[in-house]
Design a protein around this motif. Structure first.
Motif, short mmCIF file in Angstrom:
data_model
loop_
_atom_site.label_atom_id
_atom_site.label_comp_id
_atom_site.label_asym_id
_atom_site.label_seq_id
_atom_site.Cartn_x
_atom_site.Cartn_y
_atom_site.Cartn_z
N LEU A 264 6.49 -1.92 2.33
CA LEU A 264 5.41 -2.82 2.71
C LEU A 264 4.18 -2.48 1.87
O LEU A 264 3.85 -1.31 1.68
CB LEU A 264 5.07 -2.66 4.19
CG LEU A 264 6.19 -2.91 5.19
CD1 LEU A 264 5.70 -2.67 6.60
CD2 LEU A 264 6.73 -4.32 5.04
N TYR A 265 3.50 -3.52 1.39
CA TYR A 265 2.28 -3.34 0.61
C TYR A 265 1.21 -4.23 1.21
O TYR A 265 1.44 -5.41 1.43
CB TYR A 265 2.52 -3.69 -0.85
CG TYR A 265 1.30 -3.49 -1.71
CD1 TYR A 265 0.99 -2.24 -2.22
CD2 TYR A 265 0.43 -4.54 -1.98
CE1 TYR A 265 -0.14 -2.04 -3.01
CE2 TYR A 265 -0.71 -4.35 -2.76
CZ TYR A 265 -0.98 -3.11 -3.27
OH TYR A 265 -2.10 -2.91 -4.02
N SER A 266 0.05 -3.66 1.48
CA SER A 266 -1.04 -4.44 2.05
C SER A 266 -2.37 -3.83 1.61
O SER A 266 -2.43 -2.68 1.19
CB SER A 266 -0.94 -4.44 3.58
OG SER A 266 -1.86 -5.33 4.15
N VAL A 267 -3.42 -4.64 1.70
CA VAL A 267 -4.77 -4.17 1.42
C VAL A 267 -5.58 -4.35 2.69
O VAL A 267 -5.61 -5.43 3.27
CB VAL A 267 -5.40 -4.96 0.24
CG1 VAL A 267 -6.85 -4.54 0.03
CG2 VAL A 267 -4.59 -4.76 -1.03
N ILE A 268 -6.22 -3.26 3.12
CA ILE A 268 -7.01 -3.28 4.35
C ILE A 268 -8.41 -2.77 4.05
O ILE A 268 -8.66 -2.21 2.99
CB ILE A 268 -6.34 -2.44 5.47
CG1 ILE A 268 -6.24 -0.96 5.06
CG2 ILE A 268 -4.97 -3.00 5.81
CD1 ILE A 268 -5.72 -0.04 6.15
N ILE B 158 4.01 1.41 2.75
CA ILE B 158 4.71 2.03 3.87
C ILE B 158 6.20 1.86 3.67
O ILE B 158 6.68 0.76 3.39
CB ILE B 158 4.32 1.37 5.22
CG1 ILE B 158 2.81 1.36 5.40
CG2 ILE B 158 4.99 2.07 6.39
CD1 ILE B 158 2.21 -0.01 5.28
N ILE B 159 6.94 2.96 3.84
CA ILE B 159 8.40 2.91 3.83
C ILE B 159 8.87 3.40 5.18
O ILE B 159 8.57 4.53 5.59
CB ILE B 159 8.99 3.77 2.70
CG1 ILE B 159 8.48 3.27 1.34
CG2 ILE B 159 10.51 3.76 2.76
CD1 ILE B 159 8.88 4.14 0.17
N VAL C 88 6.49 -7.66 1.18
CA VAL C 88 7.68 -6.84 1.39
C VAL C 88 8.41 -6.76 0.05
O VAL C 88 8.80 -7.78 -0.51
CB VAL C 88 8.61 -7.44 2.47
CG1 VAL C 88 9.83 -6.55 2.68
CG2 VAL C 88 7.84 -7.63 3.78
N VAL C 89 8.58 -5.54 -0.43
CA VAL C 89 9.25 -5.30 -1.70
C VAL C 89 10.60 -4.64 -1.42
O VAL C 89 10.67 -3.68 -0.65
CB VAL C 89 8.39 -4.37 -2.60
CG1 VAL C 89 9.07 -4.12 -3.94
CG2 VAL C 89 6.99 -4.94 -2.79
N GLN C 90 11.64 -5.17 -2.03
CA GLN C 90 12.96 -4.58 -1.88
C GLN C 90 13.03 -3.33 -2.76
O GLN C 90 12.61 -3.35 -3.91
CB GLN C 90 14.05 -5.56 -2.33
CG GLN C 90 14.07 -6.85 -1.53
CD GLN C 90 14.46 -6.63 -0.08
OE1 GLN C 90 15.33 -5.82 0.24
NE2 GLN C 90 13.82 -7.34 0.81
N ALA D 128 7.24 7.59 9.26
CA ALA D 128 7.08 6.64 8.16
C ALA D 128 6.43 7.34 6.97
O ALA D 128 5.59 8.23 7.13
CB ALA D 128 6.22 5.46 8.61
N PHE D 129 6.83 6.92 5.78
CA PHE D 129 6.22 7.43 4.55
C PHE D 129 5.09 6.47 4.20
O PHE D 129 5.33 5.28 3.99
CB PHE D 129 7.26 7.49 3.42
CG PHE D 129 6.71 8.04 2.14
CD1 PHE D 129 6.53 9.41 1.98
CD2 PHE D 129 6.37 7.20 1.10
CE1 PHE D 129 6.03 9.92 0.80
CE2 PHE D 129 5.86 7.70 -0.09
CZ PHE D 129 5.69 9.07 -0.24
#
Length: 97
Positions: A53-57, A16-17, A38-40, A76-77
């Motif tokens: 944002l990176y997550s696994v759901i 998500i951006i 959280v990746v810059q 949001a992208f």
């Protein structure tokens, strides 16, 4: 067909951006009880700094995830991808290596 073969335990990776990344991150951690990385980053066109944002759901969490993203930031992208294998803590019934 995939639902029958893989079942409801299938995992989705989400990126998500959004300028509202902090609020979205909090919702993922609090409502879905999932971790977030959280990746810059930097916009290729604008050159502006941003947070990815990176997550696994789980597959079953995907509709709730989309719903609260839409409420927080409809612009949001968001990228949702299939996972082949997931290893790690607190990710449900996946094998822990």
């Amino acid at each position: 067909m995939n639902l029958v073969l893989i079942g409801l335990s299938q995992r989705k990776a989400v990126m998500i951006i959004s300028p509202k990344w902090e609020e979205i991150s909090g919702e993922i951690m609090n409502k879905l009880q999932r971790g977030v990385t959280v990746v810059q980053g930097q916009g290729g066109y604008t050159g502006k700094d941003l947070h990815i944002l990176y997550s696994v759901i789980t597959f079953t969490e995907l509709s709730r995830f989309k719903e609260f993203i839409r409420k927080i930031d409809p612009e949001a992208f968001v990228v949702v991808t299939e996972t082949l294998e997931v290893m790690g803590k607190r990710i449900g019934n996946q094998p822990h290596w």
